[in-house]
Write an enzyme that holds these catalytic residues in place. Structure first.
Site, PDB file in Angstrom:
ATOM      1  N   SER A  65     -20.819  17.401  -6.128  1.00 43.70           N
ATOM      2  CA  SER A  65     -20.024  18.375  -5.380  1.00 43.70           C
ATOM      3  C   SER A  65     -19.834  17.925  -3.930  1.00 43.70           C
ATOM      4  CB  SER A  65     -20.684  19.756  -5.480  1.00 43.70           C
ATOM      5  OG  SER A  65     -19.824  20.770  -5.037  1.00 43.70           O
ATOM      6  N   GLU A  73     -13.297  23.539 -14.366  1.00 42.82           N
ATOM      7  CA  GLU A  73     -13.761  23.745 -12.988  1.00 42.82           C
ATOM      8  C   GLU A  73     -12.587  23.743 -12.018  1.00 42.82           C
ATOM      9  OE1 GLU A  73     -15.561  20.674 -10.495  1.00 42.82           O
ATOM     10  OE2 GLU A  73     -15.947  19.565 -12.346  1.00 42.82           O
ATOM     11  N   HIS A  92     -18.182  23.571 -13.118  1.00 44.55           N
ATOM     12  CA  HIS A  92     -18.590  22.778 -11.957  1.00 44.55           C
ATOM     13  C   HIS A  92     -20.090  22.481 -11.984  1.00 44.55           C
ATOM     14  CE1 HIS A  92     -18.172  21.084  -7.997  1.00 44.55           C
ATOM     15  NE2 HIS A  92     -19.015  21.945  -7.468  1.00 44.55           N
TER      16      HIS A  92
END
Length: 328
Positions: A160, A271, A300
């Site tokens: 991320s 996501e 995600h």
């Protein structure tokens, strides 16, 4: 050359149960609050939530003072496949929350599956720190690791927001002419600070919301000159001897600095960042060995649930197989 792999196996019962647990109806997204008391609550809540995720048993977790930022740690597999090569891991959390401790469900299982030691690096968070300060911090960690292990092949990995910092670090290394990592593994990376949900896709991501993306755009885009630093912070990144002065971190990190570096990108088909990750992959130069894996039913950073979900275990196993091929 970009190799695309699609994992479209129907989701497991465990995956569907967890997704239903994570999917809590929310009102129309609004920007997340910024007062530090509420931000402290966010960070505490995330720590408590992440502490419930399983850590692989076959590792030893050791805090370290060998890395520049307090809170960094070593994740050492009890049966290492290599005592020379090492992974530098950058945790996610939207630049606002998270730490090496909250990433242990990923780092511990990745260490066991790959057989590699992992140096999980802390870095300063927004809104107290600017993006330039974060990139300077992870670059110092990379330099420190190369000094500690001068003969090691260093792998760069992150999830991320940590994926964004890994790409920004690669950009700085290319600019400075410094040695680059032997391979890069990115789990659901943020590739632009301007990321927004793609209105063309009907995606409901239980791990990421438009409100969270709004907070990213707000908290890490505050104007501050490169020469300014937060009180008590180390000086910003000095240039590598004889090299260019570091430049400001771009809002969108491109793929040009990947030239010749093996890269694996994993993302979920469900996501919010799927479209931006796909656009990033399209930019990869032809001479960059890039593997892009779409896990069609995943959300995600589903890799966080390694040890709980077969899909997460399979993703970690795929990343480890990629590293074995890349490192030889």
């Amino acid at each position: 050359m970009v190799e695309r792999r699609v994992h479209g196996v129907p989701p497991s019962d465990e995956f569907l149960r967890l997704r239903r647990t994570l999917e809590v109806p929310t009102p129309t997204p609004t920007p997340m609050p910024s007062p530090l008391t509420q931000l402290g609550d966010e960070r505490w809540s995330f720590r408590v939530w992440a502490a419930r995720l399983p850590v692989a048993r076959e590792v030893v977790v050791e805090p370290t003072t060998e890395m520049p930022e307090p809170g960094s740690e070593w994740i050492r597999p009890t049966r290492p496949a290599s005592r020379r090569d090492v992974i530098l891991y950058l945790h996610g959390g939207g630049f606002r929350v998270g730490s090496p401790a909250t990433a242990r469900s990923i780092t511990s299982h990745l260490a066991v599956a790959s057989g590699l030691e992992i140096a999980s690096a802390a870095y300063p968070l927004a809104p107290e720190a600017t993006m330039d300060e974060m990139v300077a911090s992870v670059t110092r960690s990379y330099r420190a690791l190369r000094t500690l292990r001068p003969d090691a092949r260093v792998v760069l990995a992150g999830d991320s927001a940590g994926g964004y910092l890994a790409l920004a670090l690669l950009d700085q290394l290319a600019l400075q002419g410094e040695p680059r990592p032997a391979a890069v593994v990115l789990f659901c990376p943020l590739t632009t600070l301007d990321a927004r949900a793609d209105e063309r896709r009907e995606v409901r991501d239980p791990m990421l919301s438009e409100a969270m993306l709004t907070s990213v755009r707000r908290d890490v885009r505050r104007p501050r000159r490169l020469g300014q630093a937060r009180p008590g912070a180390p000086a910003l990144l000095p240039p590598w001897p004889g090299r260019a002065v570091p430049r400001r971190t771009a809002a969108t990190v491109g793929a040009a600095s990947l030239s010749g570096v093996p890269l694996l990108v994993q993302y979920g088909g469900h996501e919010l960042l799927a479209s931006s990750i796909e656009a990033f992959a399209e930019q990869a130069p032809d001479h960059a060995p890039v593997v892009v894996e779409e896990w069609r039913h995943a959300f995600h950073v589903w890799q966080l649930f390694a040890g709980l979900l077969p899909e997460s275990d399979a993703a970690i196993a795929s990343a480890s197989a990629f590293l074995r091929d890349a490192l030889g």
